[in-house]
Design a protein around this motif. Structure first.
Motif, mmCIF file in Angstrom:
data_model
loop_
_atom_site.group_PDB
_atom_site.id
_atom_site.type_symbol
_atom_site.label_atom_id
_atom_site.label_comp_id
_atom_site.label_asym_id
_atom_site.label_seq_id
_atom_site.Cartn_x
_atom_site.Cartn_y
_atom_site.Cartn_z
ATOM 1 N N THR A 150 0.696 -1.204 0.032
ATOM 2 C CA THR A 150 -0.047 -0.056 0.149
ATOM 3 C C THR A 150 0.808 1.281 -0.274
ATOM 4 O O THR A 150 0.614 2.223 -0.820
ATOM 5 C CB THR A 150 -0.990 0.084 0.976
ATOM 6 O OG1 THR A 150 -1.740 -1.144 1.082
ATOM 7 C CG2 THR A 150 -1.791 1.107 1.202
ATOM 8 N N ALA A 151 1.800 1.293 0.886
ATOM 9 C CA ALA A 151 2.754 2.391 0.823
ATOM 10 C C ALA A 151 3.412 2.539 -0.477
ATOM 11 O O ALA A 151 3.720 3.729 -0.865
ATOM 12 C CB ALA A 151 3.846 2.025 1.966
ATOM 13 N N TRP A 152 4.019 1.453 -1.126
ATOM 14 C CA TRP A 152 4.676 1.718 -2.326
ATOM 15 C C TRP A 152 3.535 2.238 -3.460
ATOM 16 O O TRP A 152 4.155 3.128 -4.397
ATOM 17 C CB TRP A 152 5.070 0.314 -2.945
ATOM 18 C CG TRP A 152 6.539 -0.078 -2.509
ATOM 19 C CD1 TRP A 152 6.746 -0.973 -1.326
ATOM 20 C CD2 TRP A 152 7.741 0.621 -2.825
ATOM 21 N NE1 TRP A 152 8.349 -0.719 -1.298
ATOM 22 C CE2 TRP A 152 8.718 0.220 -2.060
ATOM 23 C CE3 TRP A 152 7.891 1.781 -3.882
ATOM 24 C CZ2 TRP A 152 10.210 0.670 -2.203
ATOM 25 C CZ3 TRP A 152 9.151 1.991 -4.035
ATOM 26 C CH2 TRP A 152 10.185 1.477 -3.178
ATOM 27 N N PHE A 153 2.380 1.984 -3.527
ATOM 28 C CA PHE A 153 1.351 2.682 -4.203
ATOM 29 C C PHE A 153 1.367 4.284 -4.040
ATOM 30 O O PHE A 153 1.452 4.877 -5.064
ATOM 31 C CB PHE A 153 0.023 2.093 -4.242
ATOM 32 C CG PHE A 153 -0.191 0.927 -5.131
ATOM 33 C CD1 PHE A 153 -0.896 1.076 -6.246
ATOM 34 C CD2 PHE A 153 -0.073 -0.240 -4.803
ATOM 35 C CE1 PHE A 153 -1.019 0.164 -7.380
ATOM 36 C CE2 PHE A 153 -0.176 -1.493 -5.728
ATOM 37 C CZ PHE A 153 -0.832 -1.054 -7.044
ATOM 38 N N ARG A 154 1.339 4.586 -2.856
ATOM 39 C CA ARG A 154 1.358 6.223 -2.547
ATOM 40 C C ARG A 154 2.709 6.774 -3.129
ATOM 41 O O ARG A 154 2.792 7.831 -3.399
ATOM 42 C CB ARG A 154 1.245 6.418 -1.188
ATOM 43 C CG ARG A 154 0.959 7.883 -0.921
ATOM 44 C CD ARG A 154 0.348 8.133 0.228
ATOM 45 N NE ARG A 154 -0.051 9.499 0.291
ATOM 46 C CZ ARG A 154 -1.113 9.898 0.909
ATOM 47 N NH1 ARG A 154 -2.013 9.404 1.554
ATOM 48 N NH2 ARG A 154 -1.529 11.325 0.843
ATOM 49 N N LEU A 155 4.045 5.936 -2.817
ATOM 50 C CA LEU A 155 5.145 6.327 -3.319
ATOM 51 C C LEU A 155 5.216 6.325 -4.894
ATOM 52 O O LEU A 155 5.796 7.445 -5.585
ATOM 53 C CB LEU A 155 6.278 5.668 -2.894
ATOM 54 C CG LEU A 155 6.359 5.625 -1.241
ATOM 55 C CD1 LEU A 155 7.767 4.560 -0.858
ATOM 56 C CD2 LEU A 155 6.853 7.123 -1.043
ATOM 57 N N ILE A 156 4.647 5.379 -5.597
ATOM 58 C CA ILE A 156 4.405 5.574 -7.021
ATOM 59 C C ILE A 156 3.787 6.736 -7.642
ATOM 60 O O ILE A 156 4.160 7.409 -8.586
ATOM 61 C CB ILE A 156 3.870 4.135 -7.731
ATOM 62 C CG1 ILE A 156 4.909 2.989 -7.157
ATOM 63 C CG2 ILE A 156 3.674 4.228 -9.093
ATOM 64 C CD1 ILE A 156 4.364 1.746 -7.614
ATOM 65 N N TYR A 157 2.667 6.927 -6.847
ATOM 66 C CA TYR A 157 1.993 8.141 -7.156
ATOM 67 C C TYR A 157 2.618 9.512 -6.959
ATOM 68 O O TYR A 157 2.591 10.309 -7.849
ATOM 69 C CB TYR A 157 0.601 8.227 -6.201
ATOM 70 C CG TYR A 157 -0.009 9.431 -6.042
ATOM 71 C CD1 TYR A 157 -0.614 10.302 -7.242
ATOM 72 C CD2 TYR A 157 0.279 10.456 -4.786
ATOM 73 C CE1 TYR A 157 -1.034 11.596 -7.061
ATOM 74 C CE2 TYR A 157 -0.445 11.410 -4.968
ATOM 75 C CZ TYR A 157 -1.081 12.011 -5.812
ATOM 76 O OH TYR A 157 -1.442 13.597 -5.688
ATOM 77 N N THR A 158 3.370 9.447 -5.812
ATOM 78 C CA THR A 158 4.269 10.564 -5.512
ATOM 79 C C THR A 158 5.268 10.625 -6.605
ATOM 80 O O THR A 158 5.544 12.102 -7.082
ATOM 81 C CB THR A 158 4.935 10.537 -4.069
ATOM 82 O OG1 THR A 158 3.806 10.395 -3.045
ATOM 83 C CG2 THR A 158 5.641 11.577 -3.769
ATOM 84 N N ALA A 159 5.994 9.762 -7.221
ATOM 85 C CA ALA A 159 6.744 9.987 -8.383
ATOM 86 C C ALA A 159 6.247 10.428 -9.430
ATOM 87 O O ALA A 159 6.953 11.296 -10.101
ATOM 88 C CB ALA A 159 7.343 8.399 -8.672
ATOM 89 N N MET A 160 4.909 9.909 -9.777
ATOM 90 C CA MET A 160 4.190 10.526 -10.971
ATOM 91 C C MET A 160 3.944 11.879 -10.892
ATOM 92 O O MET A 160 3.951 12.690 -11.647
ATOM 93 C CB MET A 160 3.078 9.700 -11.300
ATOM 94 C CG MET A 160 3.184 8.280 -11.692
ATOM 95 S SD MET A 160 1.932 7.100 -11.729
ATOM 96 C CE MET A 160 1.041 7.781 -13.350
#
Length: 231
Positions: free
Chosen positions: A101-111
């Motif tokens: 779940t945390a990784w999904f937020r980090l991927i969104y942050t990178a985008m």
């Protein structure tokens, strides 16, 4: 390598659920103040349907436009902190799923960061405006601003999935009322429906889904009021 891993585990274990809730709640609160100020106050003052007027507004208010960029950047930093804090907060529910779940937020942050570079390019363009044709400059500014909006909107698809995962974790937890998990799930479906609808059915008016976006804000209030009291 093992020493680094052990030290990370010690640091993580030293943070209680209450502290993790407080950190994530404060991060969400700061984000609730930064982006809306940029999106609903600064951009409406500067961005117009008329490209020439937009360029003139930015040229006359460079500091205000720069402020909007830094407000978005602060939000990016908060996203990283919130992803980490909520990972710790929900790790007792399902450690691996909480990490995912945390990784999904980090991927969104990178985008989000990639999208934000478009605003930085605008700042660079207006900084050298004396060397550019005004019409060409106006077209470039509008292109980069549209790219920022489009790329950020696409990232919200990932954010919607993140909210669905977060909602499931919260719903499965024994220390957070189930209603907050349901609200986050609704928010996730709202983000996905609204964002995908913008791309696939742009003629449809999906603004009625706006109320679903408050799920994360309501969860934020619980984190700050009740969650911070957990051991």
């Amino acid at each position: 390598m093992e020493t680094i891993k052990t030290n990370n585990e010690i640091i993580t274990n030293q943070i209680s659920l209450g502290k993790a809730a407080l950190i994530s709640g404060l991060g969400l609160l700061l984000m609730a103040l930064t982006v809306p100020f940029a999106e609903f106050y600064i951009f409406p003052k500067l961005i117009s349907d008329d490209p020439t007027e937009t360029v003139n507004n930015i040229l006359s208010n460079k500091m205000l436009f720069t402020t909007s960029i830094f407000l978005h950047f602060i939000t990016l930093l908060c996203d990283i902190v919130v992803a980490w804090a909520l990972y710790i907060f929900l790790k007792p529910v399902m450690k691996s799923f909480s990490l995912l779940t945390a990784w999904f937020r980090l991927i969104y942050t990178a985008m989000y960061l990639v999208a934000l570079t478009n605003l930085i390019k605008i700042l660079n363009l207006v900084g050298i405006s004396a060397k550019a044709e005004h019409g060409e400059l106006a077209d470039s500014v509008m292109f980069y601003f549209s790219s920022f909006q489009l790329e950020w909107s696409f990232g919200l698809v990932i954010f919607g999935i993140y909210l669905l995962l977060l909602g499931y974790l919260v719903y499965k937890s024994s220390y957070v009322p189930n209603v907050f998990g349901i609200l986050l799930l609704i928010a996730g479906f709202g983000y996905l429906t609204h964002t995908l609808g913008t791309f696939f059915i742009p003629d449809w008016d999906l603004d009625f889904l706006f109320f679903t976006f408050f799920g994360e804000l309501i969860f934020m209030v619980w984190l700050l009021v009740k969650g911070r009291k957990l051991n």
